[in-house]
Scaffold this motif. Structure first.
Motif, PDB file in Angstrom:
ATOM      1  N   SER A 112      30.095  86.931 -34.015  1.00 20.26           N
ATOM      2  CA  SER A 112      31.088  86.005 -33.476  1.00 20.26           C
ATOM      3  C   SER A 112      30.512  84.597 -33.369  1.00 20.26           C
ATOM      4  CB  SER A 112      31.572  86.496 -32.111  1.00 20.26           C
ATOM      5  OG  SER A 112      32.710  85.782 -31.699  1.00 20.26           O
ATOM      6  N   SER A 113      31.274  83.701 -32.775  1.00 14.89           N
ATOM      7  CA  SER A 113      30.866  82.306 -32.588  1.00 14.89           C
ATOM      8  C   SER A 113      31.213  81.875 -31.163  1.00 14.89           C
ATOM      9  CB  SER A 113      31.587  81.398 -33.592  1.00 14.89           C
ATOM     10  OG  SER A 113      31.519  80.052 -33.183  1.00 14.89           O
ATOM     11  N   PRO A 114      30.204  81.614 -30.312  1.00 16.87           N
ATOM     12  CA  PRO A 114      30.485  81.178 -28.936  1.00 16.87           C
ATOM     13  C   PRO A 114      31.346  79.925 -28.868  1.00 16.87           C
ATOM     14  CG  PRO A 114      28.185  81.824 -29.152  1.00 16.87           C
ATOM     15  CD  PRO A 114      28.759  81.815 -30.538  1.00 16.87           C
ATOM     16  N   ASP A 115      31.150  79.002 -29.820  1.00 15.66           N
ATOM     17  CA  ASP A 115      31.952  77.767 -29.817  1.00 15.66           C
ATOM     18  C   ASP A 115      33.425  78.074 -30.083  1.00 15.66           C
ATOM     19  OD1 ASP A 115      29.749  76.228 -29.281  1.00 15.66           O
ATOM     20  OD2 ASP A 115      29.398  75.658 -31.363  1.00 15.66           O
ATOM     21  N   LEU A 116      33.689  78.934 -31.063  1.00 18.38           N
ATOM     22  CA  LEU A 116      35.069  79.325 -31.351  1.00 18.38           C
ATOM     23  C   LEU A 116      35.673  80.085 -30.177  1.00 18.38           C
ATOM     24  CD1 LEU A 116      34.896  80.465 -35.089  1.00 18.38           C
ATOM     25  CD2 LEU A 116      36.335  78.644 -34.175  1.00 18.38           C
ATOM     26  N   GLN A 117      34.920  81.004 -29.608  1.00 16.47           N
ATOM     27  CA  GLN A 117      35.419  81.779 -28.465  1.00 16.47           C
ATOM     28  C   GLN A 117      35.783  80.849 -27.313  1.00 16.47           C
ATOM     29  OE1 GLN A 117      31.869  84.341 -28.376  1.00 16.47           O
ATOM     30  NE2 GLN A 117      33.271  86.105 -28.364  1.00 16.47           N
ATOM     31  N   SER A 118      34.923  79.862 -27.046  1.00 15.62           N
ATOM     32  CA  SER A 118      35.174  78.929 -25.945  1.00 15.62           C
ATOM     33  C   SER A 118      36.416  78.085 -26.198  1.00 15.62           C
ATOM     34  CB  SER A 118      33.950  78.025 -25.760  1.00 15.62           C
ATOM     35  OG  SER A 118      34.168  77.097 -24.719  1.00 15.62           O
ATOM     36  N   ASN A 119      36.563  77.602 -27.431  1.00 12.20           N
ATOM     37  CA  ASN A 119      37.728  76.781 -27.766  1.00 12.20           C
ATOM     38  C   ASN A 119      39.016  77.591 -27.679  1.00 12.20           C
ATOM     39  OD1 ASN A 119      39.463  75.454 -30.406  1.00 12.20           O
ATOM     40  ND2 ASN A 119      38.777  74.101 -28.775  1.00 12.20           N
ATOM     41  N   ILE A 120      38.995  78.817 -28.190  1.00  8.20           N
ATOM     42  CA  ILE A 120      40.178  79.678 -28.129  1.00  8.20           C
ATOM     43  C   ILE A 120      40.522  80.020 -26.683  1.00  8.20           C
ATOM     44  CG2 ILE A 120      41.035  82.001 -28.673  1.00  8.20           C
ATOM     45  CD1 ILE A 120      39.493  81.725 -31.357  1.00  8.20           C
ATOM     46  N   PHE A 121      39.503  80.267 -25.873  1.00  7.08           N
ATOM     47  CA  PHE A 121      39.717  80.552 -24.449  1.00  7.08           C
ATOM     48  C   PHE A 121      40.465  79.393 -23.787  1.00  7.08           C
ATOM     49  CE2 PHE A 121      38.356  80.702 -19.991  1.00  7.08           C
ATOM     50  CZ  PHE A 121      38.596  82.034 -19.674  1.00  7.08           C
ATOM     51  N   ASP A 122      40.045  78.156 -24.088  1.00  8.14           N
ATOM     52  CA  ASP A 122      40.703  76.972 -23.511  1.00  8.14           C
ATOM     53  C   ASP A 122      42.131  76.809 -24.053  1.00  8.14           C
ATOM     54  OD1 ASP A 122      38.392  76.426 -22.123  1.00  8.14           O
ATOM     55  OD2 ASP A 122      37.661  74.937 -23.548  1.00  8.14           O
ATOM     56  N   LEU A 123      42.319  77.054 -25.352  1.00  9.77           N
ATOM     57  CA  LEU A 123      43.653  76.944 -25.942  1.00  9.77           C
ATOM     58  C   LEU A 123      44.606  77.976 -25.340  1.00  9.77           C
ATOM     59  CD1 LEU A 123      42.667  76.388 -29.679  1.00  9.77           C
ATOM     60  CD2 LEU A 123      43.795  74.719 -28.204  1.00  9.77           C
ATOM     61  N   LEU A 124      44.108  79.184 -25.137  1.00  9.78           N
ATOM     62  CA  LEU A 124      44.939  80.227 -24.512  1.00  9.78           C
ATOM     63  C   LEU A 124      45.315  79.843 -23.083  1.00  9.78           C
ATOM     64  CD1 LEU A 124      43.247  83.552 -25.708  1.00  9.78           C
ATOM     65  CD2 LEU A 124      45.572  82.789 -26.210  1.00  9.78           C
ATOM     66  N   ALA A 125      44.361  79.277 -22.355  1.00  8.55           N
ATOM     67  CA  ALA A 125      44.639  78.855 -20.983  1.00  8.55           C
ATOM     68  C   ALA A 125      45.734  77.785 -20.977  1.00  8.55           C
ATOM     69  CB  ALA A 125      43.365  78.323 -20.334  1.00  8.55           C
ATOM     70  N   GLN A 126      45.672  76.825 -21.926  1.00  8.67           N
ATOM     71  CA  GLN A 126      46.716  75.801 -22.032  1.00  8.67           C
ATOM     72  C   GLN A 126      48.069  76.427 -22.352  1.00  8.67           C
ATOM     73  OE1 GLN A 126      45.751  72.295 -24.499  1.00  8.67           O
ATOM     74  NE2 GLN A 126      43.618  72.947 -24.432  1.00  8.67           N
ATOM     75  N   LEU A 127      48.068  77.364 -23.291  1.00  9.14           N
ATOM     76  CA  LEU A 127      49.320  78.018 -23.682  1.00  9.14           C
ATOM     77  C   LEU A 127      49.932  78.766 -22.505  1.00  9.14           C
ATOM     78  CD1 LEU A 127      51.272  78.796 -26.004  1.00  9.14           C
ATOM     79  CD2 LEU A 127      49.818  80.789 -26.421  1.00  9.14           C
ATOM     80  N   HIS A 128      49.109  79.484 -21.769  1.00  9.08           N
ATOM     81  CA  HIS A 128      49.617  80.258 -20.634  1.00  9.08           C
ATOM     82  C   HIS A 128      50.127  79.343 -19.515  1.00  9.08           C
ATOM     83  CE1 HIS A 128      47.308  84.170 -21.802  1.00  9.08           C
ATOM     84  NE2 HIS A 128      48.264  83.850 -22.631  1.00  9.08           N
ATOM     85  N   ARG A 129      49.421  78.253 -19.277  1.00 12.27           N
ATOM     86  CA  ARG A 129      49.898  77.307 -18.253  1.00 12.27           C
ATOM     87  C   ARG A 129      51.249  76.734 -18.650  1.00 12.27           C
ATOM     88  NH1 ARG A 129      44.461  75.549 -18.056  1.00 12.27           N
ATOM     89  NH2 ARG A 129      44.943  73.793 -19.448  1.00 12.27           N
ATOM     90  N   THR A 130      51.400  76.398 -19.922  1.00  7.51           N
ATOM     91  CA  THR A 130      52.659  75.823 -20.410  1.00  7.51           C
ATOM     92  C   THR A 130      53.810  76.802 -20.248  1.00  7.51           C
ATOM     93  OG1 THR A 130      51.465  74.478 -22.033  1.00  7.51           O
ATOM     94  CG2 THR A 130      53.811  74.820 -22.422  1.00  7.51           C
ATOM     95  N   LEU A 131      53.540  78.082 -20.520  1.00  8.40           N
ATOM     96  CA  LEU A 131      54.583  79.100 -20.463  1.00  8.40           C
ATOM     97  C   LEU A 131      54.714  79.733 -19.077  1.00  8.40           C
ATOM     98  CD1 LEU A 131      53.900  80.903 -23.873  1.00  8.40           C
ATOM     99  CD2 LEU A 131      55.760  79.341 -23.335  1.00  8.40           C
ATOM    100  N   GLY A 132      53.853  79.368 -18.158  1.00  6.13           N
ATOM    101  CA  GLY A 132      53.904  79.943 -16.815  1.00  6.13           C
ATOM    102  C   GLY A 132      53.445  81.385 -16.769  1.00  6.13           C
ATOM    103  N   ILE A 133      52.541  81.757 -17.674  1.00  4.52           N
ATOM    104  CA  ILE A 133      52.024  83.127 -17.725  1.00  4.52           C
ATOM    105  C   ILE A 133      50.756  83.204 -16.887  1.00  4.52           C
ATOM    106  CG2 ILE A 133      51.028  84.894 -19.240  1.00  4.52           C
ATOM    107  CD1 ILE A 133      52.765  83.765 -21.492  1.00  4.52           C
TER     108      ILE A 133
END
Length: 211
Positions: A112-133
């Motif tokens: 895996s790639s820690p940098d990719l994992q970290s970026n995806i983690f942040d993107l998912l957090a943004q998506l969930h905040r936007t959708l109220g999940i």
């Protein structure tokens, strides 16, 4: 080297490591599952997309028989194991009711790639905040695994199949990253418009500007 596997084509994508439940009702698949339970053997699920059987199948094992009905139908729990390349498809296996195929195992690079994992983690957090999940798919960035989040990021079945076909974890994470970067602005704008639409028809207390 190719091996034979009984097949259960479905209009879905099954990822390795994914646990899911199936209700079995067709005679041919009741036969297949009963044989798998008796022999403790596995079967393959190739995705059916646009009425076409895909060239990649996920090997699946039955975890448990959850319920058996008087008519022979059953509810089972299963888990995806690994991916296989479908070399030859048989609509009916010899002497059986169900389909089968000759398949060769697909190699996989799980680095895996820690940098990719970290970026995806942040993107998912943004998506969930936007959708109220409030539900989280991973507690920390290093827990991000492509196949574990593949069904939860708004991919179409075709996109899920594309993800299944990708040979390395780093390339799969890159695919997911690009998808999230693409949909986040779209989702954000859609939620903004939804919030704005909810205000229509309400009385607004707006102070006039001083001139």
């Amino acid at each position: 080297m190719a091996r034979f596997l009984p097949l259960f084509p479905l209009s879905m994508v099954v990822f390795p490591g994914e646990e899911f439940r199936l209700h079995i009702f067709e005679p041919r698949y009741k036969q297949l599952i009963n044989e798998c339970l008796a022999d403790k053997s596995s079967f393959g699920i190739p995705s059916v997309i646009n009425k076409h059987i895909s060239e990649v199948a996920t090997e699946v094992s039955v975890l448990s028989m959850d319920k058996k009905y008087k008519n022979g139908e059953m509810d089972i729990s299963t888990i995806g194991l690994k991916r296989w390349q479908l070399e030859e498809y048989f609509p009916v296996s010899e002497g059986k009711l169900y389909p089968g195929g000759m398949l060769s195992e697909m190699e996989d690079d799980l680095n895996s790639s820690p940098d990719l994992q970290s970026n995806i983690f942040d993107l998912l957090a943004q998506l969930h905040r936007t959708l109220g999940i409030t539900k989280t798919l991973a507690e920390t960035a290093h827990e991000i695994v492509s196949f574990q989040i593949g069904h939860h990021i708004g991919l179409s079945i075709q996109q899920e199949f594309e993800l299944l076909r990708i040979p390395t974890e780093i390339k799969r994470l890159t695919y997911i990253q690009q998808h999230l970067q693409h949909i986040l602005p779209i989702v954000t704008e859609a939620e903004r418009l939804k919030s704005k639409a909810k205000l229509n028809g309400h009385y607004k207390n707006i102070a006039p500007p001083e001139l």
